[in-house]
Design an enzyme around this catalytic site. Sequence first.
Site, PDB file in Angstrom:
ATOM      1  N   ASP A  33       0.830  -1.210   0.000  1.00  0.00           N
ATOM      2  CA  ASP A  33       0.000   0.000   0.000  1.00  0.00           C
ATOM      3  C   ASP A  33       0.866   1.263   0.000  1.00  0.00           C
ATOM      4  O   ASP A  33       1.946   1.275   0.590  1.00  0.00           O
ATOM      5  CB  ASP A  33      -0.897  -0.030   1.246  1.00  0.00           C
ATOM      6  CG  ASP A  33      -2.067   0.935   1.122  1.00  0.00           C
ATOM      7  OD1 ASP A  33      -2.302   1.460   0.010  1.00  0.00           O
ATOM      8  OD2 ASP A  33      -2.745   1.158   2.126  1.00  0.00           O
ATOM      9  N   GLY A  34       0.359   2.300  -0.647  1.00  0.00           N
ATOM     10  CA  GLY A  34       1.008   3.612  -0.572  1.00  0.00           C
ATOM     11  C   GLY A  34       1.662   4.091  -1.860  1.00  0.00           C
ATOM     12  O   GLY A  34       2.301   5.150  -1.882  1.00  0.00           O
ATOM     13  N   GLY A  36       0.257   5.285  -4.573  1.00  0.00           N
ATOM     14  CA  GLY A  36      -0.359   6.540  -5.024  1.00  0.00           C
ATOM     15  C   GLY A  36       0.152   7.719  -4.214  1.00  0.00           C
ATOM     16  O   GLY A  36       0.555   8.747  -4.759  1.00  0.00           O
ATOM     17  N   ARG A  37       0.160   7.544  -2.880  1.00  0.00           N
ATOM     18  CA  ARG A  37       0.623   8.644  -2.006  1.00  0.00           C
ATOM     19  C   ARG A  37       2.096   8.954  -2.243  1.00  0.00           C
ATOM     20  O   ARG A  37       2.522  10.105  -2.213  1.00  0.00           O
ATOM     21  CB  ARG A  37       0.403   8.266  -0.525  1.00  0.00           C
ATOM     22  CG  ARG A  37      -1.004   8.586  -0.057  1.00  0.00           C
ATOM     23  CD  ARG A  37      -1.322   7.900   1.232  1.00  0.00           C
ATOM     24  NE  ARG A  37      -1.619   6.487   1.026  1.00  0.00           N
ATOM     25  CZ  ARG A  37      -1.665   5.589   1.985  1.00  0.00           C
ATOM     26  NH1 ARG A  37      -1.421   5.934   3.224  1.00  0.00           N
ATOM     27  NH2 ARG A  37      -1.971   4.337   1.713  1.00  0.00           N
ATOM     28  N   HIS A  50       3.151   3.294  -8.859  1.00  0.00           N
ATOM     29  CA  HIS A  50       2.944   1.859  -9.113  1.00  0.00           C
ATOM     30  C   HIS A  50       4.178   1.256  -9.792  1.00  0.00           C
ATOM     31  O   HIS A  50       4.562   0.128  -9.498  1.00  0.00           O
ATOM     32  CB  HIS A  50       1.711   1.645  -9.984  1.00  0.00           C
ATOM     33  CG  HIS A  50       0.423   2.037  -9.304  1.00  0.00           C
ATOM     34  ND1 HIS A  50       0.084   1.609  -8.041  1.00  0.00           N
ATOM     35  CD2 HIS A  50      -0.609   2.829  -9.703  1.00  0.00           C
ATOM     36  CE1 HIS A  50      -1.101   2.102  -7.698  1.00  0.00           C
ATOM     37  NE2 HIS A  50      -1.538   2.859  -8.689  1.00  0.00           N
ATOM     38  N   LEU A 144      10.913 -20.762  -4.905  1.00  0.00           N
ATOM     39  CA  LEU A 144       9.976 -19.811  -4.286  1.00  0.00           C
ATOM     40  C   LEU A 144       8.667 -19.824  -5.070  1.00  0.00           C
ATOM     41  O   LEU A 144       8.673 -19.688  -6.298  1.00  0.00           O
ATOM     42  CB  LEU A 144      10.588 -18.397  -4.314  1.00  0.00           C
ATOM     43  CG  LEU A 144       9.657 -17.258  -3.880  1.00  0.00           C
ATOM     44  CD1 LEU A 144       9.328 -17.343  -2.395  1.00  0.00           C
ATOM     45  CD2 LEU A 144      10.286 -15.888  -4.179  1.00  0.00           C
TER      46      LEU A 144
HETATM   47  C1  FPP Z   1      -1.760  -0.027  -3.735  1.00  0.00           C
HETATM   48  O1  FPP Z   1      -1.343   1.326  -3.637  1.00  0.00           O
HETATM   49  C2  FPP Z   1      -1.124  -0.704  -4.874  1.00  0.00           C
HETATM   50  C3  FPP Z   1      -1.748  -1.212  -5.976  1.00  0.00           C
HETATM   51  C4  FPP Z   1      -3.223  -1.178  -6.131  1.00  0.00           C
HETATM   52  C5  FPP Z   1      -1.021  -1.799  -7.114  1.00  0.00           C
HETATM   53  C6  FPP Z   1       0.270  -2.506  -6.772  1.00  0.00           C
HETATM   54  C7  FPP Z   1       0.907  -2.997  -8.031  1.00  0.00           C
HETATM   55  C8  FPP Z   1       2.238  -3.149  -8.197  1.00  0.00           C
HETATM   56  C9  FPP Z   1       3.215  -2.849  -7.124  1.00  0.00           C
HETATM   57  C10 FPP Z   1       2.755  -3.700  -9.499  1.00  0.00           C
HETATM   58  C11 FPP Z   1       3.121  -5.133  -9.288  1.00  0.00           C
HETATM   59  C12 FPP Z   1       3.354  -5.871 -10.554  1.00  0.00           C
HETATM   60  C13 FPP Z   1       3.128  -7.203 -10.714  1.00  0.00           C
HETATM   61  C14 FPP Z   1       3.370  -7.837 -12.021  1.00  0.00           C
HETATM   62  C15 FPP Z   1       2.606  -8.047  -9.619  1.00  0.00           C
HETATM   63  P1  FPP Z   1      -2.453   2.476  -3.714  1.00  0.00           P
HETATM   64  O2  FPP Z   1      -2.693   2.830  -5.136  1.00  0.00           O
HETATM   65  O3  FPP Z   1      -3.651   2.027  -2.957  1.00  0.00           O
HETATM   66  O4  FPP Z   1      -1.728   3.650  -2.960  1.00  0.00           O
HETATM   67  P2  FPP Z   1      -2.453   4.811  -2.109  1.00  0.00           P
HETATM   68  O5  FPP Z   1      -3.128   4.120  -0.967  1.00  0.00           O
HETATM   69  O6  FPP Z   1      -1.292   5.646  -1.678  1.00  0.00           O
HETATM   70  O7  FPP Z   1      -3.401   5.521  -3.035  1.00  0.00           O
END
Ligand code: FPP
Length: 253
Positions: A33-34, A36-37, A50, A144
Amino acid sequence: MKLCASCFSFLKTPSLEELKKGEIPLHVAVIMDGNGRWATSRGLPRIVGHKKGAIALRETVITCKDLGIKYLTAYSFSNENWQRPRKEVSELMELFVEVLGRELDGMIKNDVKLNLVGQREIIPPDILAVFENAEKKTENNKTLVFNIAFSYGSRQEISQALKKIALLHKEGDIELKDCSQNLIEQYLYTAGIPDPDLLIRTSGELRLSNFLLWQAAYSELYFTKTLWPDFNRKQFFLAVKDYQNRKRRFGKL
Ligand code: FPP
């Protein structure tokens, strides 16, 4: 009161060798999580967060392998995430396809088995095909197991399992007394995968957000304020060190 260096020893990052002397969790799950922030606080578009998050995930996979962790499950896209703005969903889909393409050779070479955990029926066929190709190419890998929870929601997972079991009962294939915890587990997306020992959530939020609700019944929970794109090997080591200091009783004495 005088504070000495040892007062902060819990913050000291242990080395790989130190950690390996203690109990290594068999299965670690992460709520990434995080992103976007992380991006918006830098005035960047969310997708940049992302992308940085995907690099942090790569480092986590390598760290798990180095520590001898056998299963890693990463919450990559929830059932609820389909309701995000169309632009973010399509940028994320592009990113998944790009990352899976870019990392596939590395997973094959490093003996990492990729496994999609989620509601396959609602994943667009072109995206599903990319995941299934990666699953096929890594199916015999053993070091893994890397579960990507994608289009995943725990309540949806449990309800679809119960529907399948109800159907078996209706058709006379099982009796009510057969509906045990073991049977339910066989119909979860995670069938055959041990429960997570350690569940990490980044970004300071203190909730499970519909992730592995059944499987995490006895997981040790670790929350950190670090945003996912900044979550690195050192941070992972601190989480494992914290885990090694827990006393797991599974409801017993
Ligand atoms: C949450 O942060 C994250 C996601 C919804 C997407 C995570 C995806 C990746 C890290 C890419 C991984 C790639 C593969 C192939 C598995 P958020 O958008 O909720 O952040 P926020 O809470 O700060 O808005």
